[in-house]
Scaffold this active site. Structure first.
Site, PDB file in Angstrom:
ATOM      1  N   CYS A 185      81.393  82.009  43.473  1.00 53.43           N
ATOM      2  CA  CYS A 185      82.701  81.947  43.127  1.00 53.43           C
ATOM      3  C   CYS A 185      82.931  81.537  41.603  1.00 53.43           C
ATOM      4  O   CYS A 185      83.714  82.044  41.001  1.00 53.43           O
ATOM      5  CB  CYS A 185      83.180  80.429  43.830  1.00 53.43           C
ATOM      6  SG  CYS A 185      83.280  80.477  45.644  1.00 53.43           S
ATOM      7  N   HIS A 192      88.079  75.699  40.082  1.00 53.48           N
ATOM      8  CA  HIS A 192      86.396  75.868  40.068  1.00 53.48           C
ATOM      9  C   HIS A 192      85.894  76.593  38.477  1.00 53.48           C
ATOM     10  O   HIS A 192      84.633  77.106  38.642  1.00 53.48           O
ATOM     11  CB  HIS A 192      85.863  76.833  41.273  1.00 53.48           C
ATOM     12  CG  HIS A 192      84.630  76.465  41.511  1.00 53.48           C
ATOM     13  ND1 HIS A 192      83.818  76.984  42.651  1.00 53.48           N
ATOM     14  CD2 HIS A 192      83.840  75.297  41.234  1.00 53.48           C
ATOM     15  CE1 HIS A 192      82.790  76.229  42.833  1.00 53.48           C
ATOM     16  NE2 HIS A 192      82.509  75.328  42.044  1.00 53.48           N
TER      17      HIS A 192
END
Length: 618
Positions: free
Chosen positions: A115, A176
């Site tokens: 990610c 993130h």
């Protein structure tokens, strides 16, 4: 203005798209205020007509070169999970319709198999290691909202460039990429410090810990070790205390109490973070404010959808960039009752079908507001499906179709090949399928070009604009070579030999599947990038993806006469590529990764952080 110059004139237009939805002003700008009109009525009519046509052309040209930009990214979605990519057992009608109305790419590749680094590359158009956003040998993603690592402030995102071009820039969903650097309120890594003027969503990512009752997911191995060390130390102190009480050990009680205090301090030092993962990481922010801590997963999807639709409605009269970073389909796969038990593939399938519905509602909002023909829409996933995600209910990760490997694997196709669908009615041909190799990093120069900006010239940009390829002006991708990393390690490289149509791929390192021959690293949770869990190949493995897309049969000098020539040519490209690398501070170092209480985003007074939706007390 000479008749031969209008094309150049159009490209230099200022961002006048803000006039969309308003009445055009009168033609006085063309005639000039206070200027005396000529007596000839016919001449005046002709002049006014020319001004009107000129103004209309200007507005149309500005609109054509200033589309709205809607980017939708799924989380952990496998390329084989969608109907338009061959899945006939999961229902994804809205994404399939998007493909029918637009252009579908079959060789779209993530720049990293996890990610944080993949999204860093997507936002900047650069390999993540160029900004320190990838692992050396330790952690491979950011672990805490209260860590100090994140996307450096000197990196330029496509949002920052479009913001400078007059776009409204919004991010709904997962970030993130870090939050703070030195203080809880400095927000150095925050989306609003990277070109977005509005943010609503999770600054972190979904993990099992976000759902009460689920087994721990965040760095579970380290947590288990720390708990084991604490138990052993406590047992040792208890043994000494019993020995002292029974007169078997001659040691002062002061020493025993001192040892017990040290054990307690050790326990508190790690439990203060790992014992409260849901409270620290599973939060929702609106711009700089925490609005929900911890978040309630069951209503997260509806809140994100509402925010995305509201953003489109608020900005429909000006050009906007909206990045919808979906929380679906990452574990723990929280799915609303409307979709639970409805698919043929358990909880994961239910979550995929709910994701498709969410995408459909966002696309419907674009159409209802009359923006479909002036919106450049893109759908993708950040990397391949998570093969190792499973529990007693079955598979909880995605399906990567015919491709080998999955999430966490930087070389195998299943870890990096992702869906890619582009739609812009009237500009991009509907129903077209492109088999050229492209990258998530290509989205950066593509949207910058569409938004009227310029790609930075002071740094290496690995992406290439897709506009010529999507419009059909270019037959081949601008990439001759692509390099596939796992952390800082080059695992593979591909060569698109355009003259012959061959697509070569060379593997220098591959993960060792566990158990052997299983196709994934089920014993580890994710395959490693280096160390004992990786096989280094000398000579390297060679595949011809144009004939063997599943990477099932490696070629040899006996089966491929050009084996040595191809490996040597790719090796030369790797050498040239490595000359573009330069050292940068690691954002994933232990000092940046660990949880720091003074950096933890909090609503209320730390450590009593707790609030309901929109910051109200819980």
């Amino acid at each position: 203005m000479s008749p031969a110059a209008p094309a150049l004139w159009v490209l230099r237009l200022p961002p006048v798209r803000s006039l969309r939805g308003r009445k055009a002003r009168s033609g006085r700008l063309c005639t000039g205020k206070g200027r005396k009109a000529r007596p000839g009525r016919d001449s005046l009519s002709v002049l006014l007509l020319l001004c009107l046509l000129s103004r209309t052309s200007e507005l149309k040209a500005a609109n054509a070169f200033k589309p709205n930009i809607l980017l939708i990214m799924a989380d952990d979605l496998g390329i084989g999970d969608l109907g338009c990519y061959g899945n006939d057992t999961l229902r994804t009608p809205n994404i399939d319709r998007l493909a029918e109305e637009g252009v579908r790419l079959t060789q779209h590749l993530a720049a990293a198999p996890l990610c944080t680094p993949s999204r860093s590359s997507f936002l900047t158009g650069r390999h993540s290691f160029r900004s320190g956003m990838d692992a050396d040998d330790g952690y491979r993603v950011l672990l805490w909202n209260g860590g100090s690592g994140g996307l450096p402030v000197n990196e330029t995102t496509f949002a920052r460039i479009l913001q400078q071009q007059g776009y409204a820039t919004g991010l709904i969903g997962k970030w993130h990429q870090g939050v703070n650097c030195e203080l809880r309120t400095d927000h150095c890594h925050h989306p609003l410090n990277h070109g977005f003027d509005y943010f609503y969503g999770m600054p972190f990512t979904l993990v099992n810990d976000c759902q009460p009752g689920r087994p721990p997911g965040l760095d579970a191995a380290t947590r288990s070790r720390l708990w084991h060390y604490t138990q052993m130390a406590a047992l040792g102190v208890l043994t000494v205390a019993v020995g002292k009480t029974c007169g078997l050990i001659s040691v002062s009680w002061k020493v025993v109490l001192g040892a017990a205090s040290l054990v307690f301090l050790f326990f508190v030092s790690w439990y203060a973070s790992f014992g409260f993962v849901r409270r620290w990481n599973c939060i929702v922010m609106r711009n700089h404010d925490v609005t929900e801590q911890p978040m309630v997963l069951e209503r997260a999807a509806s809140l994100m959808l509402h925010e995305a639709i509201s953003y489109i409605e608020r900005n429909k009269h000006r050009p906007f960039l909206l990045f919808v970073s979906l929380l679906h389909v990452h574990i723990p796969l929280v799915t609303t009752k409307q979709f639970l038990g409805k698919s043929r593939h358990g909880l994961y399938g239910d979550n995929v079908e709910e994701m498709d519905w969410l995408v459909g509602e966002i696309l419907k909002a674009v159409e209802v507001n009359g923006l479909k023909n002036m919106t450049f829409t893109y759908f993708t996933s950040d990397h391949g499906g998570h093969l190792e995600a499973r529990d007693e209910r079955g598979q909880l990760g995605g399906w990567n179709g015919i491709f080998r490997g999955g999430k966490g694997m930087g070389g195998w196709e299943g870890g990096i090949r992702v869906p890619a669908i582009f739609r812009w009615p009237g500009v991009l041909p509907a129903g077209r399928v492109i088999h050229e190799p492209t990258s998530l990093m290509d989205v950066f120069p593509t949207v910058v070009q569409l938004g009227g900006g310029e790609v930075p010239q002071d740094r290496v940009i690995d992406g290439r604009s897709l506009v010529p390829l999507l419009q059909g002006a270019a037959e081949h991708s601008a990439h001759e070579f692509l390099f596939h990393y796992c952390g800082k390690y080059l695992h593979a490289a591909r060569w698109h030999e355009k003259d012959s149509g061959r697509l070569w791929k060379v593997h220098y390192m591959t993960p060792q599947f566990h158990p052997k021959g299983a196709g994934a690293c089920y014993g580890r949770g994710l395959c490693p990038c280096s160390g004992d869990g990786v096989t280094q190949h000398s000579p390297p493995l060679l595949f011809d993806l144009s004939r063997d897309p599943s990477e099932a049969e490696p070629l040899s000098p006996g089966s491929e006469p050009r084996y040595h020539a191809v490996v040597a040519r790719v090796g030369e490209a790797v050498d040239q590529h490595r000359k573009t690398l330069s050292p940068v501070p690691s954002q994933f170092s232990l000092s940046n990764i660990i949880w720091k209480p003074w950096l933890q985003p909090c609503c209320g007074t730390f450590p009593l952080c707790a609030c309901g939706q929109d910051g109200g007390p819980r």
